[in-house]
Design a protein around this motif. Structure first.
Motif, PDB file in Angstrom:
ATOM      1  N   LEU A   1       0.798  -1.221   0.000  1.00 46.50           N
ATOM      2  CA  LEU A   1       0.000   0.000   0.000  1.00 46.50           C
ATOM      3  C   LEU A   1       0.833   1.274   0.000  1.00 46.50           C
ATOM      4  CD1 LEU A   1      -2.743  -1.011   2.596  1.00 46.50           C
ATOM      5  CD2 LEU A   1      -3.109  -0.594   0.159  1.00 46.50           C
ATOM      6  N   ASN A   2       2.133   1.155   0.199  1.00 46.73           N
ATOM      7  CA  ASN A   2       2.955   2.344   0.412  1.00 46.73           C
ATOM      8  C   ASN A   2       2.864   3.334  -0.746  1.00 46.73           C
ATOM      9  OD1 ASN A   2       5.020   3.706   2.135  1.00 46.73           O
ATOM     10  ND2 ASN A   2       6.220   3.531   0.261  1.00 46.73           N
TER      11      ASN A   2
ATOM     12  N   ILE B   1      -0.530   5.023  -0.976  1.00 50.83           N
ATOM     13  CA  ILE B   1      -0.696   6.047   0.069  1.00 50.83           C
ATOM     14  C   ILE B   1       0.027   7.327  -0.320  1.00 50.83           C
ATOM     15  CG2 ILE B   1      -0.107   6.638   2.459  1.00 50.83           C
ATOM     16  CD1 ILE B   1      -0.552   3.646   3.126  1.00 50.83           C
TER      17      ILE B   1
ATOM     18  N   ILE C   1      -1.705  10.992  -0.810  1.00 50.29           N
ATOM     19  CA  ILE C   1      -1.237  12.186  -0.087  1.00 50.29           C
ATOM     20  C   ILE C   1      -0.901  13.299  -1.079  1.00 50.29           C
ATOM     21  CG2 ILE C   1       0.651  13.117   1.329  1.00 50.29           C
ATOM     22  CD1 ILE C   1       0.706  10.391   2.765  1.00 50.29           C
TER      23      ILE C   1
END
Length: 470
Positions: A400-401, A404, A408
């Protein structure tokens, strides 16, 4: 005697080696020069294609709007590149790519300052170190980024069409390209804070967020400031469709934009890398094709007809969506991204209408909504190329990094652009006013603002009749 011959042989050998080494250095220098020439030609040709997209935007927007506003729309699309050229040269390029801090560039205004392009990497010395990865002259770097900046301002034109004052659009476009677009662009492309974040970086190869979402957010705020066109929404809450006057122009414009995108995406390699150019061209084409088919099918099912305006916007939606991930995804991934974009653009157009947000050409649905989708798609479909790149999507084992980080970045750029646009539109409204009068809107902006019609009816004027009867 034998010893003398040996010495002469050694001497001749050393001379030959020296000559060969010198020749090898000359060959290496010539190859390096040829690479700079090839890279520069590719970047400039790609930039010319992106520039030609101004014609595509002019055709699409004028075709989707009423004939009484055609000259006004054409004039906005013509003048916006002139505005962008001057403002991006004075401040925009420096704020976006000049050396500075994590928020914005602080050097290189008026394209000045030290620069030894086309040197790259550690050999580069200058104030535009964010672009030290591409081995082309500084003016080539500037031109290619300029045509992108102009595109962001052009996006606004379609969404605010048929009721904005001409001078107000000019002022807003100048402020957008001079200040707001380059600052958010610096975060992503100019060495800003999103370029190194959470162990990876916000990935937007050719501008789904940097160009399209920024233009879309700015347009949305403008639409909210302006309100809908007269007669668009009835008092009972129903929607009154206002069809465009020339679908032939819109269709031609859509094809011109599709062609221009082969400058946007493959050109963003900024070097004559055959494999990269070929791959990005194919992913771009496939996403657009999938967008067309999905929009056609979904519109047919949703509203009962294979609406041509939805088909055109389906292609553009697929192109916007693939702009961020075009270098990171497989052909299969590109098709999936395009299919989703085609559905999203149709539903988004209908949703904005239900919310009474009047967008005559579907710019918000194409550029804003699908700019967001395309940026998110990096975090889902980016391949693991095995080259150490940290950008790997969720569907390919990246977790998921990256997704995300993409979220952002989308939120940060969106918030900054909305707040900044509200301030800029407020300045425009306070100084020049923002909307034409109801009488001017009813008459049409061609007559009321431009003093020139795209389709003059010469044969019906009293002067013509008098002359013909004489």
């Amino acid at each position: 005697m034998f010893r003398g011959n040996k010495i002469r042989s050694l001497a001749l050998g050393l001379l030959a080696l020296t000559a060969f080494a010198a020749h090898a250095d000359d060959v290496a220098a010539e190859l390096a020069d040829l690479k700079v020439i090839a890279d520069t030609l590719w970047v400039m040709i790609a930039g010319f294609l992106v520039f030609f997209m101004n014609a595509g935007f002019a055709l699409v927007e004028s075709g989707f709007c009423r004939s009484k506003n055609t000259v006004n729309i054409l004039a906005k699309n013509f003048i916006v590149f002139a505005i962008a050229s001057i403002t991006f040269w004075i401040t925009g390029f420096a704020l976006m790519f000049g050396d500075g801090n994590a928020f914005m560039g602080l050097s290189g205004f008026l394209l000045s300052g030290a620069d030894n392009s086309p040197m790259v990497g550690e050999a580069y010395q200058g104030v535009f170190s964010a672009l030290d990865w591409t081995g082309v002259p500084l003016e080539a770097k500037f031109f290619f980024q300029l045509v992108f900046a102009a595109t962001a301002a052009t996006i606004v034109s379609g969404a605010v069409a048929e009721r904005i004052k001409f001078q107000s659009y000019i002022l807003f476009s100048a402020l957008l390209v001079a200040v707001m677009y380059p600052i958010s662009g610096h975060w992503i492309w100019g060495g800003g804070w999103l370029g190194d974040f959470m162990g990876t970086y916000f990935s937007d190869f050719a501008g789904s967020t940097v160009v399209h979402s920024v233009g879309g957010w700015a347009a949305l705020v403008g639409v909210l400031f302006l309100g809908p066109r007269l007669g668009k929404y009835r008092k009972d809450g129903s929607i009154n469709a206002i069809p465009g006057h020339n679908m032939a122009l819109a269709t031609l414009g859509g094809l011109v934009l599709w062609l221009g995108w082969f400058g946007v995406n493959p050109g963003s390699t900024m070097e004559a890398d055959a494999a990269a150019i070929a791959h990005v061209s194919v992913t771009t084409a496939m996403a657009a094709a999938a967008g067309v088919l999905a929009a056609c099918a979904y519109a047919w099912a949703r509203i009962g007809t294979p609406d041509l305006s939805m088909i055109i916007n389906g292609a553009l939606a697929g192109l916007v969506a693939i702009t961020a991930p075009c270098n990171e995804v497989s052909i299969f991934g590109a098709v999936m991204i395009g299919l989703v974009a085609g559905v999203i653009v149709v539903e988004s157009v209908l949703t904005f209408d239900r919310l009474r947000i009047d967008d005559p050409v579907g710019a918000l649905s194409v550029h804003l909504v699908n700019g967001i989708w395309g940026t998110l798609a990096v975090g889902l479909f980016a391949l693991d190329h095995g080259d150490g790149d940290t950008v790997v999507g969720l569907f390919y084992g990246g977790g998921l990094n990256q997704l995300i980080v993409q979220i952002i970045g989308i939120v940060a750029v969106g918030a900054f652009t909305v707040i900044g646009s509200a301030i800029l539109w407020g300045i425009v409204k306070a100084t020049l006013g923002i909307r034409v009068s109801p009488d001017e809107e009813y008459l049409g902006l061609d007559q009321s603002e431009m003093g020139l019609e795209a389709y003059p009816e010469d044969a019906t004027t009293p002067a013509y009749r008098v002359a013909s009867e004489a």
